[in-house]
Structures are given as C-alpha cells and as structure tokens.
Write an enzyme that holds these catalytic residues in place. Structure first.
Site, PDB file in Angstrom:
ATOM      1  N   ARG A  64     -15.818   3.305   3.860  1.00 27.78           N
ATOM      2  CA  ARG A  64     -16.243   5.274   4.400  1.00 27.78           C
ATOM      3  C   ARG A  64     -15.496   5.820   4.447  1.00 27.78           C
ATOM      4  NH1 ARG A  64     -18.312   6.119  10.078  1.00 27.78           N
ATOM      5  NH2 ARG A  64     -16.375   6.600  10.365  1.00 27.78           N
ATOM      6  N   HIS A  98     -14.959  -1.565  14.346  1.00 27.32           N
ATOM      7  CA  HIS A  98     -14.245  -0.339  14.196  1.00 27.32           C
ATOM      8  C   HIS A  98     -14.725   0.031  15.261  1.00 27.32           C
ATOM      9  CE1 HIS A  98     -15.842   3.121  11.769  1.00 27.32           C
ATOM     10  NE2 HIS A  98     -15.452   2.939  11.387  1.00 27.32           N
ATOM     11  N   GLU A 145       1.003  -0.966   0.001  1.00 26.97           N
ATOM     12  CA  GLU A 145       0.308   0.329  -0.196  1.00 26.97           C
ATOM     13  C   GLU A 145       0.865   1.342  -0.264  1.00 26.97           C
ATOM     14  OE1 GLU A 145      -3.615   0.559   2.816  1.00 26.97           O
ATOM     15  OE2 GLU A 145      -2.659   1.553   3.133  1.00 26.97           O
TER      16      GLU A 145
END
Length: 306
Positions: free
Chosen positions: A126, A169, A38
C-alpha cells in the site's frame, strides 16, 4: 567463541531461477535458508556510489535475491526503476510497487517495465503518503495492497509478494485482522510475504501462527535490520512502531561508547537471525540501508554465507 556452522552451502545461481518461489524451494529442498538483501534508490551522486559499492560487496556472497524499495508517492520512481533494471541483470530482483498517488495506468506501466527487465517478483505494498503530501493515498486510484495485488495478477504472470506485520499494522485493530488480510492477498495470488522491521522471535512466531489460523500458508520471510548504529535504529523503531526489547535498550544505555553499543546491537541482531531460522523462518531478508559491512557481519554471523 564457537564458529557458526554454515547453513547455506549449495552454490546456486539465482538467475537460473524464474522467481523467488523457485529459488526458495531449491533452498528448502536442501534444508537451507535463503539470504537476501534490501536496497533503496539513492538521492544523489554520493548515495549512488554508496549503493553500488554495497551492492557489489554483497553480491560476492551470492544472495538468493535482492529487493529495491519505491518511494512514497512515486517520489523516486525513475531512480528506483533504474536500480531495479541494473540489479536484475546480475541477481534475482524484487521490485517494490506502492499504491500511493498511483493510477491504474501508471501502475501497469511499471509492471510492464518490470516484465521487460525480468524481475524475480513484484512486492505489492500500500505504502504511506509522503510528509509533504499527506493526502496522496486518497488521491490515487488504488487504496489498498489487496487492490494492487489484484491489478498486478490480472496484468502479468510475474510473481507477487506482499508485506506482513509482526507487531500489527499501525492502522489495524489487531493481528487477527492483519492475518485475514494476508489470507485475502494469498487468495488473490500473492506467493510470499516479507515482514516489516521487528526485534523479537516471538513477534515473528506469533505472526506465523496467526496467519496460518486465518488460512494464510504462504512463506513469511523475516526482515532483519543489522543494529550497527543504536541511536539510528531506535529512531527507526519509534517511527515504524516496532518495539525494542527493554533489556536491549538497557544494554544500550549502559554502553560506554558508540563502538560498544554497536557490538551489543550487532550481537543481538545476529542472534535474532539465528533464532528466526531455528524457529522455522524460510530465510532472512537483511535491510542494508545501502551499506555492506553490517549486512555482511550479520549474514556471516548467522551462518548464511562464508
């Protein structure tokens, strides 16, 4: 020290595959894990030089794919898209996409761009509101990653991936809730998930078991951070809510200097990657922070590349 056996031996050209699932299946068929990295878009010219130097070095070990993050509220949208476009010409690339501050039309513009440059997948997230605009999420048309998955799947045939949370989360009541949401994302068309930062094998295996119990059978790729700077990683863990094991913190406290702390941290993260693969993880997604040395050390130490 015994030499680590090479787990990823097949010579695959990632651009020969249409999406992340295809190259992951090819690795799985050979009983091999995937290796991916990443990156994040740079903020200035120095950051840009660091990014492309790291990318070129990591490209030498033939990653199966890479991903490019997307800033809160679209704060680095143009830089992010430019990085995705350049990388996607050289390796299968995932473009991140968030809901924060986004309209449906602006989101579809990015989806069309991703189609044009030929990304390997979109990671539908999100996202979190930026510090200077804490209400950004509420201002946008899209409020949840599930809504984003639905929108993307209606608009394109590009593969969609999502995030998963080994330690729940921050806004979720429990892992069961997270797992139900993950199952809904899969039902809406998500084909794989990549985890947020975490530091224990059990956190990952608990997540996979909970997801499967909720009906989410999609592959969950663990994201692993090379611990090359102990102080930095401890700060990142605090911000993300990831728990660093007490025994590792104790070793950091006992380290004579930063070099010894780095040695301790890299040994830990390398072993974590090995143990995750042994526990059934389909591959390892390494958070590079746009630096190649620690990412390569971790990948090689875990037997994911030469």
């Amino acid at each position: 020290m015994a030499e680590t056996s090479l787990l990823r031996k097949s010579d695959l050209n990632s651009l020969s595959f249409g999406n992340i699932s295809e190259i992951s299946a090819a690795r799985r068929n050979g009983a091999e894990p995937t290796l991916s990295f990443e990156f994040f878009p740079p903020k200035d010219e120095v950051g840009e030089a660091n990014l492309w130097n790291a990318f070129e070095k990591l490209l030498e070990v033939s990653p199966d794919y890479v991903s490019v993050t997307y800033g809160a509220g679209g704060s680095n949208r143009e830089r992010s898209l430019a990085v995705v476009e350049r990388m996607s010409k050289q390796v299968l690339t995932i473009g991140h996409l968030t809901c924060v501050g986004a309209t449906k039309s602006s989101t579809l513009e990015i989806v069309k761009f991703f189609e044009q440059v030929g990304v390997g997948a979109i990671l539908a997230l999100r996202g979190d509101s930026p510090k200077d605009d804490p209400d950004a999420l509420s201002k946008g048309e899209l409020k949840t990653a599930l809504e984003l998955v639905d929108l993307v799947r209606e608009a394109t045939d590009l593969e969609v991936g999502v995030a998963a949370f080994p330690e729940v989360h921050p806004e979720s009541p429990n892992m069961e809730h997270d797992s139900k949401v993950l199952a809904l994302k899969q039902a809406s068309g998500a084909k794989f998930a990549v985890t947020q930062l975490f530091f224990s094998v059990q956190a990952y295996t608990d997540l996979v078991a909970s997801a499967q119990a909720a009906g989410a059978s999609l592959p969950i790729v663990p994201g692993v951070m090379p611990i090359s700077n102990a102080k930095q990683i401890v700060r990142m863990a605090e911000l993300s809510g990831a728990a660093i094991p007490d025994e590792l913190l104790a070793k950091f406290d006992q380290a004579d200097d930063e070099d010894q702390a780095r040695e301790i941290g890299m040994a830990y993260s390398t072993q974590l990657a090995k143990d995750l693969v042994a526990a059934g993880a389909p591959g390892i997604h390494i958070f590079t922070l746009n630096h190649h040395a620690a990412a390569l050390e971790l990948a090689r130490g875990a037997g994911l590349c030469r």
